[in-house]
Scaffold this motif. Structure first.
Motif, PDB file in Angstrom:
ATOM      1  N   SER A 140       0.840  -1.367   0.203  1.00 60.90           N
ATOM      2  CA  SER A 140       0.076   0.088  -0.210  1.00 60.90           C
ATOM      3  C   SER A 140       0.793   1.316   0.036  1.00 60.90           C
ATOM      4  N   ARG A 141       2.259   1.225   0.252  1.00 63.26           N
ATOM      5  CA  ARG A 141       3.038   2.404   0.380  1.00 63.26           C
ATOM      6  C   ARG A 141       3.471   2.543  -1.234  1.00 63.26           C
ATOM      7  N   PRO A 142       3.567   3.838  -1.533  1.00 60.66           N
ATOM      8  CA  PRO A 142       4.105   4.251  -2.769  1.00 60.66           C
ATOM      9  C   PRO A 142       5.260   3.530  -3.336  1.00 60.66           C
ATOM     10  N   VAL A 143       5.269   2.717  -4.532  1.00 56.72           N
ATOM     11  CA  VAL A 143       6.395   2.156  -4.954  1.00 56.72           C
ATOM     12  C   VAL A 143       6.582   2.504  -6.593  1.00 56.72           C
ATOM     13  N   ARG A 144       7.435   1.575  -6.995  1.00 57.47           N
ATOM     14  CA  ARG A 144       7.835   2.097  -8.372  1.00 57.47           C
ATOM     15  C   ARG A 144       6.784   1.811  -9.123  1.00 57.47           C
ATOM     16  N   ARG A 145       6.872   1.953 -10.531  1.00 58.96           N
ATOM     17  CA  ARG A 145       5.812   2.081 -11.335  1.00 58.96           C
ATOM     18  C   ARG A 145       5.167   0.734 -11.476  1.00 58.96           C
ATOM     19  N   LEU A 163     -12.904  -5.803  -3.701  1.00 59.74           N
ATOM     20  CA  LEU A 163     -13.089  -6.777  -2.790  1.00 59.74           C
ATOM     21  C   LEU A 163     -12.532  -8.093  -2.420  1.00 59.74           C
ATOM     22  N   LEU A 164     -11.924  -8.745  -3.740  1.00 59.81           N
ATOM     23  CA  LEU A 164     -10.668  -9.460  -3.852  1.00 59.81           C
ATOM     24  C   LEU A 164      -9.505  -9.012  -2.872  1.00 59.81           C
ATOM     25  N   ALA A 165      -9.168  -7.911  -3.175  1.00 58.87           N
ATOM     26  CA  ALA A 165      -7.966  -7.632  -2.293  1.00 58.87           C
ATOM     27  C   ALA A 165      -8.330  -7.411  -0.697  1.00 58.87           C
ATOM     28  N   MET A 205      -2.146  -8.202  -4.660  1.00 58.59           N
ATOM     29  CA  MET A 205      -0.963  -7.031  -4.358  1.00 58.59           C
ATOM     30  C   MET A 205      -0.881  -5.911  -5.440  1.00 58.59           C
ATOM     31  N   TRP A 206      -1.441  -6.253  -6.558  1.00 52.42           N
ATOM     32  CA  TRP A 206      -1.363  -5.200  -7.695  1.00 52.42           C
ATOM     33  C   TRP A 206      -2.575  -4.293  -7.177  1.00 52.42           C
ATOM     34  N   ALA A 207      -3.472  -4.505  -6.702  1.00 57.68           N
ATOM     35  CA  ALA A 207      -4.665  -3.456  -6.253  1.00 57.68           C
ATOM     36  C   ALA A 207      -4.110  -2.604  -5.199  1.00 57.68           C
ATOM     37  N   TYR A 208      -3.125  -3.104  -4.111  1.00 57.26           N
ATOM     38  CA  TYR A 208      -2.586  -2.375  -3.288  1.00 57.26           C
ATOM     39  C   TYR A 208      -1.446  -1.354  -3.801  1.00 57.26           C
ATOM     40  N   GLU A 209      -0.687  -2.173  -4.568  1.00 53.66           N
ATOM     41  CA  GLU A 209       0.415  -1.321  -5.221  1.00 53.66           C
ATOM     42  C   GLU A 209      -0.044  -0.274  -6.095  1.00 53.66           C
ATOM     43  N   SER A 210      -0.946  -0.337  -6.674  1.00 56.10           N
ATOM     44  CA  SER A 210      -1.610   0.725  -7.609  1.00 56.10           C
ATOM     45  C   SER A 210      -2.530   1.720  -7.187  1.00 56.10           C
ATOM     46  N   GLY A 211      -2.691   1.408  -5.880  1.00 57.25           N
ATOM     47  CA  GLY A 211      -3.405   2.551  -5.026  1.00 57.25           C
ATOM     48  C   GLY A 211      -4.923   2.456  -5.381  1.00 57.25           C
ATOM     49  N   ARG A 212      -5.345   1.249  -5.585  1.00 57.26           N
ATOM     50  CA  ARG A 212      -6.753   0.966  -5.806  1.00 57.26           C
ATOM     51  C   ARG A 212      -7.541   0.730  -4.418  1.00 57.26           C
ATOM     52  N   VAL A 213      -6.755   0.256  -3.485  1.00 59.18           N
ATOM     53  CA  VAL A 213      -7.311  -0.074  -2.059  1.00 59.18           C
ATOM     54  C   VAL A 213      -6.027   0.282  -1.070  1.00 59.18           C
ATOM     55  N   PRO A 219      -9.941   4.404  -7.775  1.00 59.65           N
ATOM     56  CA  PRO A 219      -9.457   3.628  -8.748  1.00 59.65           C
ATOM     57  C   PRO A 219      -9.588   4.022 -10.307  1.00 59.65           C
ATOM     58  N   ARG A 220     -10.796   4.990 -10.446  1.00 61.17           N
ATOM     59  CA  ARG A 220     -10.928   5.416 -11.897  1.00 61.17           C
ATOM     60  C   ARG A 220      -9.763   6.143 -12.187  1.00 61.17           C
ATOM     61  N   ASP A 221      -9.009   6.692 -11.410  1.00 62.70           N
ATOM     62  CA  ASP A 221      -7.600   7.515 -11.869  1.00 62.70           C
ATOM     63  C   ASP A 221      -6.764   6.587 -12.710  1.00 62.70           C
ATOM     64  N   HIS A 222      -6.814   5.250 -12.264  1.00 60.85           N
ATOM     65  CA  HIS A 222      -5.665   4.323 -12.831  1.00 60.85           C
ATOM     66  C   HIS A 222      -6.208   3.606 -13.890  1.00 60.85           C
TER      67      HIS A 222
END
Length: 223
Positions: A140-145, A163-165, A205-213, A219-222
């Motif tokens: 959930s922390r800011p990470v690389r692209r 919900l999966l996340a 993991m991707w949902a957290y990494e991308s900032g969706r949750v 989420p619409r920003d991504h």
């Protein structure tokens, strides 16, 4: 009947897991192994629905055995749940990247171990709550692209992913969104295809990494 293979280098642990699982309705232990190499051989021969593997075993450890049974490129993968006494990040990440559908601590207790086996047999994933909080907190922390979807996720796919996340099973997601189990599975398959990921754990993991949750991002920003 869910057919389970149990692998642990300590006989008392194997016996305890077998007794625990066979006391549950609809579960049968079809084989036991004392090392990772034997576990892989038995799993390939017996084709259990779930392989419950200790992380530290002779000859092949749980991560290596998982990769051989469920890793990328395996033609007919077997659902693997890794169980361990050692709550170490390197084991968690190694097991999940190798294709495990669950990661539990042995102290998790009978209910959670049973639920992890049932979830894996149904194509879901379950990770010990204490491991989940730390693991997903890291992402959930800011990470690389992060990788971008090959096509934008639909609004419904975004809802399913969120919900999966949080750790919900397919059935629970369906209940929340008033969707059939088949429809939930279709949405998850679409999400994985668009993201080029192998399983729901990677999607979480991707949902957290991308900032969706786990954060304030919309989420619409991504998309």
């Amino acid at each position: 009947m869910i057919r389970v293979l149990v692998a642990d280098d300590q006989e008392p642990v194997r016996t305890g897991l077998r007794l625990l699982l066979e006391a549950q309705p609809g579960i049968a232990v079809v084989g036991e192994a004392a090392d990772g190499a034997a576990a892989v051989r038995l799993a390939r021969r017996l084709r259990p629905d779930v392989a419950l593997l200790d992380i530290r075993m002779p000859l092949l450890d749980g991560v290596e055995a998982t990769s051989l049974l469920a890793g990328e490129g395996v033609a007919d993968p077997i659902a693997v749940v890794v169980i361990t006494t050692f709550d170490l990040d390197e084991y968690v990440h190694g097991a999940l990247r190798a294709g495990a559908k669950g990661f539990l601590l042995k102290e998790a207790g009978p209910h959670l171990i049973t639920e992890a086996v049932r979830a894996a047999a149904n194509g879901d994933a379950l990770i010990s709550p204490q491991v989940t909080a730390r693991l997903l907190g890291e992402f959930s922390r800011p990470v690389r692209r992060v990788r971008r979807p090959s096509a934008p996720l639909t609004g419904r796919e975004e809802e399913v992913l969120a919900l999966l996340a949080t750790g919900l099973t397919n059935t629970e997601i369906g209940e929340r969104l008033f969707l059939s189990l088949g429809t939930v599975k279709t949405h998850i398959a679409g999400i994985l295809a668009k993201l080029g990921l192998r399983n729901r754990v990677e999607a979480a993991m991707w949902a957290y990494e991308s900032g969706r949750v786990g954060g304030d991002a919309d989420p619409r920003d991504h998309r």
